[in-house]
Scaffold this motif. Structure first.
Motif, PDB file in Angstrom:
ATOM      1  N   GLU A 192       3.838   1.446  -1.281  1.00 56.97           N
ATOM      2  CA  GLU A 192       4.426   1.538  -2.617  1.00 56.97           C
ATOM      3  C   GLU A 192       3.395   1.996  -3.650  1.00 56.97           C
ATOM      4  O   GLU A 192       3.744   2.693  -4.596  1.00 56.97           O
ATOM      5  CB  GLU A 192       5.037   0.193  -3.010  1.00 56.97           C
ATOM      6  CG  GLU A 192       6.223   0.375  -3.912  1.00 56.97           C
ATOM      7  CD  GLU A 192       7.105  -0.844  -3.970  1.00 56.97           C
ATOM      8  OE1 GLU A 192       8.217  -0.780  -3.447  1.00 56.97           O
ATOM      9  OE2 GLU A 192       6.677  -1.865  -4.546  1.00 56.97           O
ATOM     10  N   ALA A 193       2.126   1.623  -3.436  1.00 60.79           N
ATOM     11  CA  ALA A 193       1.084   2.080  -4.367  1.00 60.79           C
ATOM     12  C   ALA A 193       1.019   3.607  -4.377  1.00 60.79           C
ATOM     13  O   ALA A 193       0.853   4.230  -5.430  1.00 60.79           O
ATOM     14  CB  ALA A 193      -0.269   1.490  -3.966  1.00 60.79           C
ATOM     15  N   ARG A 194       1.162   4.220  -3.234  1.00 67.61           N
ATOM     16  CA  ARG A 194       1.168   5.689  -3.159  1.00 67.61           C
ATOM     17  C   ARG A 194       2.412   6.255  -3.837  1.00 67.61           C
ATOM     18  O   ARG A 194       2.347   7.254  -4.562  1.00 67.61           O
ATOM     19  CB  ARG A 194       1.149   6.148  -1.704  1.00 67.61           C
ATOM     20  CG  ARG A 194      -0.194   5.988  -1.001  1.00 67.61           C
ATOM     21  CD  ARG A 194      -0.072   6.547   0.408  1.00 67.61           C
ATOM     22  NE  ARG A 194      -1.242   6.305   1.213  1.00 67.61           N
ATOM     23  CZ  ARG A 194      -2.278   7.128   1.292  1.00 67.61           C
ATOM     24  NH1 ARG A 194      -2.288   8.233   0.578  1.00 67.61           N
ATOM     25  NH2 ARG A 194      -3.298   6.853   2.070  1.00 67.61           N
ATOM     26  N   ILE A 195       3.557   5.602  -3.591  1.00 68.59           N
ATOM     27  CA  ILE A 195       4.818   6.083  -4.179  1.00 68.59           C
ATOM     28  C   ILE A 195       4.749   6.001  -5.700  1.00 68.59           C
ATOM     29  O   ILE A 195       5.164   6.915  -6.416  1.00 68.59           O
ATOM     30  CB  ILE A 195       6.018   5.270  -3.610  1.00 68.59           C
ATOM     31  CG1 ILE A 195       6.202   5.612  -2.126  1.00 68.59           C
ATOM     32  CG2 ILE A 195       7.295   5.549  -4.387  1.00 68.59           C
ATOM     33  CD1 ILE A 195       7.220   4.759  -1.407  1.00 68.59           C
ATOM     34  N   ILE A 196       4.177   4.902  -6.209  1.00 72.71           N
ATOM     35  CA  ILE A 196       4.035   4.718  -7.660  1.00 72.71           C
ATOM     36  C   ILE A 196       3.246   5.875  -8.269  1.00 72.71           C
ATOM     37  O   ILE A 196       3.535   6.364  -9.349  1.00 72.71           O
ATOM     38  CB  ILE A 196       3.325   3.370  -7.963  1.00 72.71           C
ATOM     39  CG1 ILE A 196       4.283   2.210  -7.718  1.00 72.71           C
ATOM     40  CG2 ILE A 196       2.791   3.329  -9.398  1.00 72.71           C
ATOM     41  CD1 ILE A 196       3.615   0.839  -7.771  1.00 72.71           C
ATOM     42  N   LEU A 197       2.237   6.345  -7.534  1.00 71.40           N
ATOM     43  CA  LEU A 197       1.374   7.404  -8.067  1.00 71.40           C
ATOM     44  C   LEU A 197       1.956   8.800  -7.848  1.00 71.40           C
ATOM     45  O   LEU A 197       1.291   9.802  -8.054  1.00 71.40           O
ATOM     46  CB  LEU A 197      -0.011   7.307  -7.436  1.00 71.40           C
ATOM     47  CG  LEU A 197      -0.785   6.054  -7.877  1.00 71.40           C
ATOM     48  CD1 LEU A 197      -1.987   5.837  -7.000  1.00 71.40           C
ATOM     49  CD2 LEU A 197      -1.213   6.146  -9.334  1.00 71.40           C
ATOM     50  N   GLY A 198       3.210   8.846  -7.385  1.00 71.86           N
ATOM     51  CA  GLY A 198       3.899  10.136  -7.296  1.00 71.86           C
ATOM     52  C   GLY A 198       3.881  10.757  -5.916  1.00 71.86           C
ATOM     53  O   GLY A 198       4.198  11.942  -5.777  1.00 71.86           O
ATOM     54  N   ALA A 199       3.527   9.985  -4.887  1.00 71.02           N
ATOM     55  CA  ALA A 199       3.572  10.544  -3.530  1.00 71.02           C
ATOM     56  C   ALA A 199       5.018  10.616  -3.055  1.00 71.02           C
ATOM     57  O   ALA A 199       5.844   9.789  -3.448  1.00 71.02           O
ATOM     58  CB  ALA A 199       2.758   9.669  -2.578  1.00 71.02           C
ATOM     59  N   THR A 200       5.315  11.604  -2.228  1.00 68.19           N
ATOM     60  CA  THR A 200       6.642  11.660  -1.613  1.00 68.19           C
ATOM     61  C   THR A 200       6.684  10.592  -0.521  1.00 68.19           C
ATOM     62  O   THR A 200       5.638  10.080  -0.112  1.00 68.19           O
ATOM     63  CB  THR A 200       6.900  13.027  -0.959  1.00 68.19           C
ATOM     64  OG1 THR A 200       5.912  13.218   0.059  1.00 68.19           O
ATOM     65  CG2 THR A 200       6.801  14.150  -1.973  1.00 68.19           C
ATOM     66  N   ARG A 201       7.880  10.311  -0.014  1.00 69.16           N
ATOM     67  CA  ARG A 201       7.956   9.284   1.035  1.00 69.16           C
ATOM     68  C   ARG A 201       7.189   9.735   2.270  1.00 69.16           C
ATOM     69  O   ARG A 201       6.612   8.928   2.987  1.00 69.16           O
ATOM     70  CB  ARG A 201       9.403   8.932   1.358  1.00 69.16           C
ATOM     71  CG  ARG A 201      10.311  10.086   1.702  1.00 69.16           C
ATOM     72  CD  ARG A 201      11.681   9.555   2.019  1.00 69.16           C
ATOM     73  NE  ARG A 201      12.706  10.585   1.920  1.00 69.16           N
ATOM     74  CZ  ARG A 201      13.978  10.380   2.199  1.00 69.16           C
ATOM     75  NH1 ARG A 201      14.391   9.194   2.568  1.00 69.16           N
ATOM     76  NH2 ARG A 201      14.872  11.335   2.085  1.00 69.16           N
ATOM     77  N   ALA A 252       0.836  -1.213   0.000  1.00 67.11           N
ATOM     78  CA  ALA A 252       0.000   0.000   0.000  1.00 67.11           C
ATOM     79  C   ALA A 252       0.867   1.257   0.000  1.00 67.11           C
ATOM     80  O   ALA A 252       0.554   2.240  -0.681  1.00 67.11           O
ATOM     81  CB  ALA A 252      -0.918  -0.010   1.211  1.00 67.11           C
ATOM     82  N   ARG A 300      15.619   8.897  -3.251  1.00 67.25           N
ATOM     83  CA  ARG A 300      14.686   8.871  -4.385  1.00 67.25           C
ATOM     84  C   ARG A 300      13.284   8.441  -3.935  1.00 67.25           C
ATOM     85  O   ARG A 300      12.428   8.126  -4.765  1.00 67.25           O
ATOM     86  CB  ARG A 300      15.180   7.906  -5.468  1.00 67.25           C
ATOM     87  CG  ARG A 300      16.495   8.303  -6.120  1.00 67.25           C
ATOM     88  CD  ARG A 300      16.398   9.545  -6.968  1.00 67.25           C
ATOM     89  NE  ARG A 300      15.556   9.374  -8.160  1.00 67.25           N
ATOM     90  CZ  ARG A 300      15.179  10.387  -8.947  1.00 67.25           C
ATOM     91  NH1 ARG A 300      15.544  11.622  -8.656  1.00 67.25           N
ATOM     92  NH2 ARG A 300      14.424  10.161  -9.998  1.00 67.25           N
ATOM     93  N   GLY A 301      13.072   8.386  -2.644  1.00 63.87           N
ATOM     94  CA  GLY A 301      11.748   8.056  -2.115  1.00 63.87           C
ATOM     95  C   GLY A 301      11.374   6.595  -2.262  1.00 63.87           C
ATOM     96  O   GLY A 301      10.210   6.222  -2.156  1.00 63.87           O
ATOM     97  N   ARG A 302      12.371   5.745  -2.520  1.00 61.27           N
ATOM     98  CA  ARG A 302      12.075   4.303  -2.664  1.00 61.27           C
ATOM     99  C   ARG A 302      12.006   3.667  -1.280  1.00 61.27           C
ATOM    100  O   ARG A 302      12.757   4.032  -0.388  1.00 61.27           O
ATOM    101  CB  ARG A 302      13.180   3.594  -3.443  1.00 61.27           C
ATOM    102  CG  ARG A 302      13.539   4.185  -4.771  1.00 61.27           C
ATOM    103  CD  ARG A 302      14.724   3.387  -5.323  1.00 61.27           C
ATOM    104  NE  ARG A 302      15.300   4.001  -6.484  1.00 61.27           N
ATOM    105  CZ  ARG A 302      16.550   4.461  -6.551  1.00 61.27           C
ATOM    106  NH1 ARG A 302      17.354   4.378  -5.507  1.00 61.27           N
ATOM    107  NH2 ARG A 302      17.009   5.004  -7.657  1.00 61.27           N
TER     108      ARG A 302
END
Lengths: 209, 268
Positions: free
Chosen positions: B163-172, B161, B254-256
């Motif tokens: 990562e789903a936000r990160i994929i959509l361009g959310a910051t960490r 979940a 990189r917010g990963r």
């Protein structure tokens, strides 16, 4: 739908020597509006490659969109431009509308992808895998990405619904979005992609048209 | 009123209670008798040692002795706070984050307490600084530990979940803020319950101790209010630091999400 923004024939995505700490390097490019299909046995590194292009995993080598390197762009902007739709999309809430707004564009895509109108108000846990897959595609398309990375987007869909998804993807390509499609379905890869690659035995080779 | 000074006879009453409890455990087949006796002996030895050390430190009035004792207490608290998680980071980071968060929360509120309300002369005098630090350190350590544990469990459970936000361009920060808030709330809950029940359901320990030692109950309640306020503030600071440091370390520039930095372990 949004009108095409990018000129046909220009490079949308360039991947040069992209590899993880343990994998093989990948090199290929995708033109504006082009679809490239990647096939290969399970565990050959297709998903890892998509994740590295989306900058979700650390990597070596270079990825560019519109000629701009990944590391020269804020990560959040990169991921909006390079949308990755995993084979098993994740959700942070059980309510569909927590993930997307209730807009005309969403309703248009729902109709074209053969989803029920009430799916926006149905808990995600009560939707089928195929319905969730299509909703994840809508969630990604709403960002109007430059490049769409699709990992088995139709793995849980019947033939008729697969046709609908492919029709939407063709329309997305027509407005300039480049697509990298990972699929085990060779017929779908042949239908959708102008260029196909196969990853096997530690290297990536282009499949002759 | 003079404080009630406990004699050796009183200590024997306490020992008799432990022995009786062990006997009861034996009769009821609870299997707790060994643990009860060992814990009681351990507690008595530890407290006698602490009493002797404090007597020595108070008697010498040396800043360096006070600093040395506090340094030992902070190291032990950092170690304890970091050692209660099922999932943890590599040892350096794990105990580092636990130690920094615990120390930050404690030092800030101890200084506020010493420099404003209590104001001993000098402000670092061992007789005030050490007991106050010990009290706050124990509480902040628990809050830090709870915050780390809740966040680590949530991150491993909600990995996809996030990562789903990160994929959509959310910051960490956007992707993890909900879980960070959840961890801080979980860490504060025991203290908030304690505050809500203070004086109604339970008689707070500090107030009870001071009343037994001869202090006016109203003055004792004021002490209790001050100390509870310092405790909850220290806990909030420690829990917040721990959660944000942990979230920062489990992502990269990189917010990963970098969950390979976690080590799982099973505790038997």
């Amino acid at each position: 739908m949004i009108a095409a923004t990018y000129a046909a024939g220009t490079l949308a995505l360039e991947v040069q020597g992209l590899c993880s700490a343990y994998g093989v390097p990948f090199t290929f490019s995708v033109l504006t509006g082009q679809c490239v299909a990647i096939t290969g046995p399970s565990g050959s590194g297709k998903t890892v490659m998509l994740r590295m292009i989306a900058d979700l995993d650390p990597h070596e080598g270079e990825v560019r969109i519109n000629g701009q390197p990944c590391l020269d762009m804020p990560a959040e902007r990169w991921r909006r431009l390079v949308q990755y739709v995993p084979a098993e999309p994740a959700w942070w809430s059980d309510i569909v509308l927590d993930h997307m707004a209730d807009t005309d564009e969403v309703h248009d895509l729902i109709g074209r992808l053969g989803l029920r109108e009430d799916c926006l108000r149905t808990p995600l846990s009560r939707l089928s895998t195929g319905e969730r897959q299509r909703l994840a595609l809508i969630r990604a398309l709403l960002l109007h990405p430059r490049v769409l990375l699709l990992d088995e987007p139709c793995s849980a869909l019947d033939a008729a619904t697969t046709d609908r998804v492919e029709a939407v993807l063709q329309a997305v390509r027509a407005r300039g979005t480049a697509i990298v499609l990972v699929s085990h379905n060779m017929q779908q890869a042949a239908r959708m992609a102008g260029k196909r690659f196969r990853i096997a035995q530690g290297h990536m080779e282009e499949i002759a048209p | 009123m003079n404080p009630i000074v406990l004699t050796t006879g009183d200590m024997l009453v306490a020992a008799a209670l432990i022995v009786t409890s062990s006997a009861l455990s034996f009769l009821l087949s609870l299997g707790l008798q060994r643990a009860l006796l060992v814990s009681a002996v351990r507690m008595a030895v530890q407290l006698a040692l602490v009493g002797s050390v404090l007597l020595f430190v108070f008697g010498h009035a040396s800043v360096w002795l006070t600093i040395g004792l506090l340094a030992f207490m902070f190291s032990a608290a950092g170690w304890e706070a970091g050692s209660r998680q099922q999932v943890r980071l590599c040892p350096g980071w794990h105990f580092g984050i636990a130690g920094v968060a615990t120390a930050t929360g404690t030092v800030i509120v101890v200084l506020i307490g010493l420099l404003t309300a209590l104001q001993p002369h000098p402000w670092y005098v061992a007789r005030t600084a050490i007991p106050l630090t010990g009290l706050l350190l124990g509480n902040v350590m628990n809050a830090t530990s709870l915050s780390m544990n809740t966040l680590l469990s949530a991150i491993t459970r909600e990995r996809q979940a996030i990562e789903a936000r990160i994929i959509l361009g959310a910051t960490r920060a956007q992707a993890m803020n909900g879980l960070i808030r959840q961890a801080i709330r979980a860490a504060l809950l025991p203290t908030l319950n304690q505050m809500a029940a203070a004086g109604i359901v339970t008689m707070p320990g500090i107030m009870t101790g001071q009343i037994l030692a001869g202090m006016n109950p109203l003055a004792a309640s004021r002490y209790q209010v001050l100390l509870m306020s310092l405790i909850v503030s220290g806990n909030l600071i420690g829990a917040t630091f721990a959660a944000y440091l942990m979230a920062w370390h489990l992502t990269d520039s990189r917010g990963r999400l970098r969950l390979e930095r976690l080590l799982s372990r099973s505790r038997d």
